[in-house]
Design a protein around this motif. Structure first.
Motif, PDB file in Angstrom:
ATOM      1  N   TYR A   1       0.781  -1.371  -0.537  1.00  0.00           N
ATOM      2  CA  TYR A   1      -0.080   0.033   0.051  1.00  0.00           C
ATOM      3  C   TYR A   1       1.191   1.205   0.215  1.00  0.00           C
ATOM      4  CZ  TYR A   1      -3.545  -3.394   1.574  1.00  0.00           C
ATOM      5  OH  TYR A   1      -4.058  -4.271   1.727  1.00  0.00           O
ATOM      6  N   PRO A   2       1.542   1.439  -1.593  1.00  0.00           N
ATOM      7  CA  PRO A   2       2.476   2.490  -1.382  1.00  0.00           C
ATOM      8  C   PRO A   2       1.783   4.016  -0.783  1.00  0.00           C
ATOM      9  CG  PRO A   2       1.892   1.910  -3.345  1.00  0.00           C
ATOM     10  CD  PRO A   2       0.779   0.710  -2.607  1.00  0.00           C
ATOM     11  N   GLU A   3       0.186   4.358  -0.349  1.00  0.00           N
ATOM     12  CA  GLU A   3      -0.343   5.013   0.447  1.00  0.00           C
ATOM     13  C   GLU A   3       0.617   5.351   1.437  1.00  0.00           C
ATOM     14  OE1 GLU A   3      -2.076   3.293  -1.374  1.00  0.00           O
ATOM     15  OE2 GLU A   3      -4.115   4.193  -1.795  1.00  0.00           O
ATOM     16  N   LEU A   4       0.832   4.493   2.127  1.00  0.00           N
ATOM     17  CA  LEU A   4       0.879   4.412   3.833  1.00  0.00           C
ATOM     18  C   LEU A   4       2.422   4.879   3.610  1.00  0.00           C
ATOM     19  CD1 LEU A   4       0.765   0.236   5.143  1.00  0.00           C
ATOM     20  CD2 LEU A   4      -0.218   2.641   6.363  1.00  0.00           C
ATOM     21  N   THR A   5       2.674   5.186   2.686  1.00  0.00           N
ATOM     22  CA  THR A   5       4.411   6.557   3.059  1.00  0.00           C
ATOM     23  C   THR A   5       3.800   7.482   3.477  1.00  0.00           C
ATOM     24  OG1 THR A   5       5.850   4.600   1.511  1.00  0.00           O
ATOM     25  CG2 THR A   5       6.507   6.743   2.393  1.00  0.00           C
ATOM     26  N   ASP A   6       3.705   8.338   2.942  1.00  0.00           N
ATOM     27  CA  ASP A   6       2.839   9.320   3.481  1.00  0.00           C
ATOM     28  C   ASP A   6       2.001   9.117   4.732  1.00  0.00           C
ATOM     29  OD1 ASP A   6       3.866  10.979   1.298  1.00  0.00           O
ATOM     30  OD2 ASP A   6       2.102  11.049   0.598  1.00  0.00           O
ATOM     31  N   ILE A   7       1.510   8.156   5.479  1.00  0.00           N
ATOM     32  CA  ILE A   7       0.655   8.255   6.219  1.00  0.00           C
ATOM     33  C   ILE A   7       1.480   8.148   7.273  1.00  0.00           C
ATOM     34  CG2 ILE A   7      -1.307   7.829   7.541  1.00  0.00           C
ATOM     35  CD1 ILE A   7      -2.294   6.104   4.444  1.00  0.00           C
ATOM     36  N   LEU A   8       2.263   7.355   7.435  1.00  0.00           N
ATOM     37  CA  LEU A   8       3.178   7.256   8.347  1.00  0.00           C
ATOM     38  C   LEU A   8       4.422   7.981   8.158  1.00  0.00           C
ATOM     39  CD1 LEU A   8       3.933   3.065   8.369  1.00  0.00           C
ATOM     40  CD2 LEU A   8       1.924   3.693   8.807  1.00  0.00           C
ATOM     41  N   ASN A   9       4.501   9.297   7.870  1.00  0.00           N
ATOM     42  CA  ASN A   9       5.952  10.104   7.821  1.00  0.00           C
ATOM     43  C   ASN A   9       4.688  11.017   8.148  1.00  0.00           C
ATOM     44  OD1 ASN A   9       7.562   9.072   7.359  1.00  0.00           O
ATOM     45  ND2 ASN A   9       7.815   9.295   4.774  1.00  0.00           N
TER      46      ASN A   9
END
Ligand code: PLP
Length: 445
Positions: A15-23
């Motif tokens: 889930y590539p969207e997770l990168t921004d969410i986790l940042n």
């Protein structure tokens, strides 16, 4: 328990969207699983359930009118106004460079009488439903009787044999605590560390017991559940899985439909309605979305909003894990000034329904919440608590996305409603501090 860094890596790959969410970067996620209403085969609640819930509020109106002076004017009906906020629309244009061609309204649940938040819907409903069930089971009442009987000493004595518990970051506790105490129940509110002092003081003043915890919302809920259910006559209002809370919230849709008609706002294929709902466990936005979909079908588009530090429902829906994962599992701290939204794990009941109904979720930084709070005071003289301002960034988040193109929507025809979820009970001193904080952020930009 937090995931290891290698399992976090594989989550991010899936889930590539997770990168921004986790940042902790503000994100708009568009829900790939949203379905047309007709194609959803089964849900654990029905449109009839909403009408039944609305009827319960009607039956209790004589009691509510007699018990709460604030409800005399409305004959015991608990509702909030829908207000156009054109000055705020202009201010959003100036500060956020968002041109909103359509209409912008505020649904003012901050003004809901007695508890000043959206929890007057779900919370009151669940307590009243329980009280009615007990009174009928024990032969004190029949459905045709006047519910003013709930103000009598006899009823209060009876309810003293029963205890109600609830875990809360503040507002749910206020609504369960105040209504339960008014009916005569023994009520205990298990408050998480985020809960504001004034909310605890107000509850104690109203005859509820308050137990404070150093843990977050989900911990307060598990401890509260455990302690309440050890009482023989203990009833726990479970914000992580309650159908009653959900249905109480859903009644808002029937009321909003009337207000929209009265204001001559068209809602149809060419005039979509966008609704932006601040989200904690997902119960209030889920119940309202469910109701709005029943009323307006696919012409209403519902978006949830969560703090960047508490994206519980976002992570649950994005990964498909719903309430099986928490933000802490992903290394996010669940620390936010938006106490109403400070939730690390989604409601199981609500989220399974929202999964196919919501159009998307965006996240918002605490600084934006404060900034919006001060902007709204300056533009409209309306004060909201920080959680409640989150919906005001909806038009910016969604209009800048591909959503309109994908759905062939002309952005000039959209009516936007930001759901203001709380604020009228916030004491003056806190109001001034919050306002000042927002002003400082605005001026430093
Ligand atoms: C509880 C609350 C919400 C969110 O409701 P959930 O059912 O937890 O999703 C939003 N705003 C305010 C002010 C609240 O108190």
């Amino acid at each position: 328990m937090a995931f290891t860094s290698s399992s976090l890596q594989s989550w991010k790959q899936r889930y590539p969207e997770l990168t921004d969410i986790l940042n902790l970067i503000p994100t708009l996620w568009l829900n790939p699983k949203v379905k047309e209403l007709d194609s959803i085969s089964t849900m654990p609640v029905t449109k009839q359930d909403i009408y039944d819930a609305a009827d319960l509020f009607e039956r209790f109106a004589p009691f509510l009118e007699a018990a709460f002076p604030a409800l005399q004017q409305t004959n015991g009906i608990i509702e909030s106004p829908l207000k156009p906020i054109n000055n705020m629309k202009a201010a959003l244009h100036r500060y956020y460079n968002t041109e909103i061609n359509g209409n912008l309204y505020l649904k003012c649940d901050n003004e809901l009488p007695v508890v000043g938040s959206i929890k007057a819907r779900g919370g009151f409903y669940e307590v009243l439903h329980y009280a009615e069930t007990l009174a009928i089971e024990h032969g004190l009442l029949q459905k045709g009787d006047s519910y003013e009987a709930f103000t009598s000493e006899e009823f209060k004595q009876f309810f003293q044999n029963y205890s109600i518990g609830v875990g809360s970051t503040g507002n749910l506790g206020l609504s369960i605590g105040i209504m339960s105490a008014e009916l005569g129940f023994n009520v205990t509110v298990y408050m998480s560390k985020d809960a504001k002092q004034w909310k605890k003081d107000l509850l104690r003043k109203n005859g509820a017991q308050v137990e404070e915890f150093s843990g977050d919302f989900n911990e307060a809920v598990s401890i509260g559940r455990e302690k309440t259910t050890t009482h023989a006559n203990g009833y726990f209002v479970d914000d992580e899985s309650s159908k009653h809370l959900f249905l109480g919230y859903s009644v808002a849709a029937l009321r909003l439909q009337k207000q929209i008609e009265a204001a001559n706002i068209p809602v149809d294929k060419n005039h979509p309605l966008y609704v932006y709902l601040p989200c904690g466990v997902g119960g209030s936005p889920g119940g309202i979305t469910f109701g709005l979909k029943q009323v307006f079908g696919d012409h209403v588009h519902c978006f949830f909003v969560e703090p960047t530090h508490s994206p519980a429902v976002l992570i649950g829906l994005l990964t498909g894990e719903k309430d099986n994962v928490s933000v802490q599992d992903f290394g996010i701290d669940n620390i936010t000034e938006a106490d109403g939204l400070a939730v690390g794990r989604a409601s199981q009941f609500a989220t399974s329904i929202s999964e196919h109904l919501i159009s998307g979720i965006y996240t918002i930084k605490d600084n934006d919440l404060f900034q919006l709070l001060s902007m709204l005071v300056d533009a409209e003289e309306i004060f909201l608590e920080p959680s409640a301002t989150a919906g005001l960034l909806g038009p910016k988040s969604v209009l800048q996305s591909s959503y309109q193109n994908t759905h062939h929507i002309d952005s000039g025809n959209i009516t936007h409603i930001a759901w203001a979820t709380g604020g009228s009970l916030v004491p003056d001193r806190e109001r001034q501090e919050l306002y000042k904080k927002g002003k400082e952020i605005l001026q430093s930009n």
